[in-house]
Design a protein around this motif. Structure first.
Motif, short mmCIF file in Angstrom:
data_model
loop_
_atom_site.label_atom_id
_atom_site.label_comp_id
_atom_site.label_asym_id
_atom_site.label_seq_id
_atom_site.Cartn_x
_atom_site.Cartn_y
_atom_site.Cartn_z
N UNK A 116 0.80 -1.27 0.04
CA UNK A 116 0.00 0.14 -0.10
C UNK A 116 0.87 1.22 -0.02
N UNK A 117 2.18 1.31 0.56
CA UNK A 117 2.86 2.46 0.83
C UNK A 117 3.88 2.34 -0.09
N UNK A 118 3.66 2.98 -1.57
CA UNK A 118 4.47 2.91 -2.54
C UNK A 118 3.82 4.01 -3.48
N UNK A 119 4.88 4.75 -4.09
CA UNK A 119 4.37 5.68 -5.27
C UNK A 119 4.07 4.63 -6.62
N UNK A 120 3.05 5.18 -7.43
CA UNK A 120 2.84 4.35 -8.70
C UNK A 120 2.97 5.31 -9.84
N UNK A 121 2.86 6.67 -9.69
CA UNK A 121 2.66 7.51 -10.69
C UNK A 121 4.43 7.86 -11.22
N UNK A 122 4.52 7.64 -12.56
CA UNK A 122 5.85 7.74 -12.95
C UNK A 122 6.05 9.15 -13.17
#
Length: 271
Positions: free
Chosen positions: A9-15
């Motif tokens: 859940x704690x991760x950036x996904x927007x490149x």
């Protein structure tokens, strides 16, 4: 929550997140370059640093998301060596200029995207007694926090805002339906504590309240609000115009003054 769920859940996904961050802080480099270097015996964080790192005179320090070098340069005269890294080329240019002016020869600055930086190739793994991330978005998920841990041998610090309100930015965000900014800031500190606790560390947490006033030109405020909004999602041309129109109505003599309130959370742990 267990570690597996937290990592999911704690991760950036927007490149595009890092690219937007670089633009935002390049635009703000002139302001941060104008800030005075804090004094060791006056600044709350630096006093806490001295308390927790009594052997600081011989320490090598890594300052992640160092901005214009404010804290790296404050520490330079009190530690063996400081390395500052930031995603903003203009921030690092300002930091290097200040270092030359102060003749601080034990401070080194480099432009790096902490999210994608190869700390092993940089020679930073287990190479610093102290690693700190002071009021920076560079460390904001489990991946970037783990990199901090990989570089430190003795001490780590993070300093983050929480329960923050921005009198202008929040209203600009609300116009286009962005309401999660404050919660996301709070979640970073909560998740940092949870991650460290689950890893077996015993982080110490302290906090204090701050209020400050920020004055910007109308153009600077427009860029600030729009680019910050793009960290959350894409904006349509209509939405960007709505933000600009709102800000134009607030401007007085071409400038806008904003009041920011926040709790500043400092977290310290021993490796």
């Amino acid at each position: 929550m267990d570690m597996k769920q937290l990592k999911k859940e704690w991760v950036h996904t927007d490149q595009n997140w890092s690219r937007h961050q670089a633009k935002i802080w390049n635009d703000r480099a002139k302001f941060f370059a104008s800030m005075a270097i804090p004094k060791m015996d006056q600044d709350p964080f630096l006093k806490y640093f001295q308390e927790k790192v009594p052997e600081m005179a011989g320490a090598k320090v890594l300052d992640v998301g160092c901005g214009a070098g404010t804290y790296a340069l404050a520490l330079a005269g009190h530690v063996r060596e400081v390395t500052g890294t930031d995603i903003s080329e203009k921030m690092i240019a300002a930091a290097r200029k200040k270092a030359r002016e102060l003749e601080a020869e034990n401070v080194h600055f480099s432009v790096d995207n902490w999210d994608s930086a190869d700390v092993a190739a940089l020679g930073w793994e287990k190479n610093f007694q102290v690693v700190m991330a002071h009021m920076t978005p560079a460390v904001s998920d489990h991946h970037t926090l783990e990199k901090m841990l990989s570089c430190a041998t003795e001490h780590c610090f993070t300093v983050k805002p929480a329960r923050r309100t921005d009198s202008v930015l929040d209203r600009a965000f609300a116009l286009v339906g962005i309401t999660q900014q404050a919660q996301e800031m709070d979640d970073v500190s909560l998740n940092t504590f949870a991650y460290l606790w689950l890893k077996g560390y015993s982080p110490e947490v302290s906090y204090h309240d701050v209020v400050w006033e920020q004055k910007r030109t109308l153009e600077e405020t427009e860029n600030w609000c729009i680019e910050r909004a793009k960290l959350h999602r894409k904006l349509s041309p209509k939405e960007e115009d709505e933000i600009r129109h709102f800000l134009e109505g607030l401007a007085v003599d071409g400038s806008i003054t904003e009041i920011i309130t926040s709790k500043i959370i400092t977290m310290y742990w021993k490796m």
